[in-house]
Design a protein around this motif. Structure first.
Motif, PDB file in Angstrom:
ATOM      1  N   SER A   1       0.839  -1.189   0.000  1.00 51.57           N
ATOM      2  CA  SER A   1       0.000   0.000   0.000  1.00 51.57           C
ATOM      3  C   SER A   1       0.877   1.242   0.000  1.00 51.57           C
ATOM      4  CB  SER A   1      -0.887   0.011   1.248  1.00 51.57           C
ATOM      5  OG  SER A   1      -1.538   1.253   1.379  1.00 51.57           O
ATOM      6  N   PRO A   2       0.464   2.290  -0.718  1.00 53.76           N
ATOM      7  CA  PRO A   2       1.233   3.537  -0.703  1.00 53.76           C
ATOM      8  C   PRO A   2       0.937   4.402   0.522  1.00 53.76           C
ATOM      9  CG  PRO A   2      -0.649   3.777  -2.141  1.00 53.76           C
ATOM     10  CD  PRO A   2      -0.651   2.336  -1.663  1.00 53.76           C
ATOM     11  N   HIS A   3      -0.019   3.981   1.362  1.00 50.66           N
ATOM     12  CA  HIS A   3      -0.442   4.787   2.498  1.00 50.66           C
ATOM     13  C   HIS A   3       0.496   4.635   3.688  1.00 50.66           C
ATOM     14  CE1 HIS A   3      -4.117   5.653   0.394  1.00 50.66           C
ATOM     15  NE2 HIS A   3      -4.388   4.366   0.280  1.00 50.66           N
ATOM     16  N   ASP A   4       0.665   5.709   4.428  1.00 51.20           N
ATOM     17  CA  ASP A   4       1.418   5.723   5.677  1.00 51.20           C
ATOM     18  C   ASP A   4       0.439   5.340   6.785  1.00 51.20           C
ATOM     19  OD1 ASP A   4       2.655   6.373   8.075  1.00 51.20           O
ATOM     20  OD2 ASP A   4       3.344   8.335   7.408  1.00 51.20           O
ATOM     21  N   SER A   5       0.699   4.247   7.477  1.00 51.16           N
ATOM     22  CA  SER A   5      -0.249   3.743   8.483  1.00 51.16           C
ATOM     23  C   SER A   5      -0.428   4.686   9.663  1.00 51.16           C
ATOM     24  CB  SER A   5       0.191   2.368   8.979  1.00 51.16           C
ATOM     25  OG  SER A   5       1.465   2.456   9.573  1.00 51.16           O
TER      26      SER A   5
ATOM     27  N   PHE B   1      -6.452   8.247   5.825  1.00 46.98           N
ATOM     28  CA  PHE B   1      -6.648   8.359   4.392  1.00 46.98           C
ATOM     29  C   PHE B   1      -8.032   7.836   4.038  1.00 46.98           C
ATOM     30  CE2 PHE B   1      -4.397   4.477   5.446  1.00 46.98           C
ATOM     31  CZ  PHE B   1      -5.193   3.497   4.860  1.00 46.98           C
ATOM     32  N   ILE B   2      -8.492   8.173   2.837  1.00 48.26           N
ATOM     33  CA  ILE B   2      -9.793   7.716   2.369  1.00 48.26           C
ATOM     34  C   ILE B   2      -9.750   6.206   2.156  1.00 48.26           C
ATOM     35  CG2 ILE B   2     -11.469   7.865   0.458  1.00 48.26           C
ATOM     36  CD1 ILE B   2     -11.378  10.359   2.218  1.00 48.26           C
ATOM     37  N   GLY B   3     -10.801   5.535   2.543  1.00 48.93           N
ATOM     38  CA  GLY B   3     -10.889   4.087   2.384  1.00 48.93           C
ATOM     39  C   GLY B   3     -10.985   3.423   3.748  1.00 48.93           C
ATOM     40  N   LEU B   4     -11.032   2.127   3.740  1.00 41.56           N
ATOM     41  CA  LEU B   4     -11.121   1.370   4.984  1.00 41.56           C
ATOM     42  C   LEU B   4      -9.883   1.670   5.818  1.00 41.56           C
ATOM     43  CD1 LEU B   4     -12.762  -0.726   6.563  1.00 41.56           C
ATOM     44  CD2 LEU B   4     -11.412  -2.495   5.438  1.00 41.56           C
ATOM     45  N   THR B   5     -10.084   2.186   7.017  1.00 42.18           N
ATOM     46  CA  THR B   5      -8.935   2.621   7.810  1.00 42.18           C
ATOM     47  C   THR B   5      -8.712   1.799   9.075  1.00 42.18           C
ATOM     48  OG1 THR B   5      -7.831   4.564   8.743  1.00 42.18           O
ATOM     49  CG2 THR B   5     -10.202   4.398   9.099  1.00 42.18           C
ATOM     50  N   HIS B   6      -9.742   1.127   9.561  1.00 46.84           N
ATOM     51  CA  HIS B   6      -9.567   0.260  10.730  1.00 46.84           C
ATOM     52  C   HIS B   6     -10.755  -0.673  10.849  1.00 46.84           C
ATOM     53  CE1 HIS B   6     -12.205   3.269  12.768  1.00 46.84           C
ATOM     54  NE2 HIS B   6     -12.637   2.198  13.396  1.00 46.84           N
ATOM     55  N   PHE B   7     -10.602  -1.656  11.726  1.00 53.91           N
ATOM     56  CA  PHE B   7     -11.752  -2.428  12.174  1.00 53.91           C
ATOM     57  C   PHE B   7     -11.643  -2.539  13.685  1.00 53.91           C
ATOM     58  CE2 PHE B   7      -8.584  -5.594  11.073  1.00 53.91           C
ATOM     59  CZ  PHE B   7      -8.642  -6.512  12.105  1.00 53.91           C
TER      60      PHE B   7
END
Length: 129
Positions: free
Chosen positions: A63-67, A71-77
């Motif tokens: 993933s290009p996202h920094d945890s 960011f937009i999209g599923l971010t946690h559960f």
């Protein structure tokens, strides 16, 4: 209706299975492998019937996202552990075992008591009462 399962692409299938079994009492099915596609997975079942599918295929890019950023999209559960004391205890156990706590235990404005931890592959998990 209910959510049947969520799925996560992972780099290390066995490490992730062990993490969710160890800290969240998940029960794994037999590993599924499709040798033709290079795909393997586990379904993990939690108390109450919800499931998490851990999937691995070496051709899936990171993933290009920094945890540590949102960011937009599923971010946690979220996983409910039953009580404030259980949230505190599991949070401290994860911290002691070297996992990054990105949200300290707290009462939220919408009524939850929760903390947030990153799993071994930097997915956010809310631990709730």
């Amino acid at each position: 209706m209910h959510i049947e399962h969520l799925a996560i692409w992972v780099r290390d299938l066995e490490q992730m299975r062990t993490f969710y079994q160890t800290y969240f009492s998940a029960i794994a099915n037999q590993k599924y492998t499709n040798h033709q596609k290079g795909f393997s997975s586990y379904f993990l079942r939690f108390d109450g019937g919800s499931r998490l599918e851990l999937m691995h295929m070496p051709t899936i890019p990171d993933s290009p996202h920094d945890s540590l950023q949102q960011f937009i999209g599923l971010t946690h559960f979220a996983v409910s552990v039953g009580s404030r004391d259980a949230v505190d205890a599991l949070t401290e156990r994860l911290r002691a075992d070297g996992y990054l706590i990105v949200g300290e235990p707290r009462q939220t404005g919408d009524g939850y008591y929760e903390s947030v931890v990153l799993d071994p592959e930097q997915n956010r998990i809310e631990i709730t009462a």
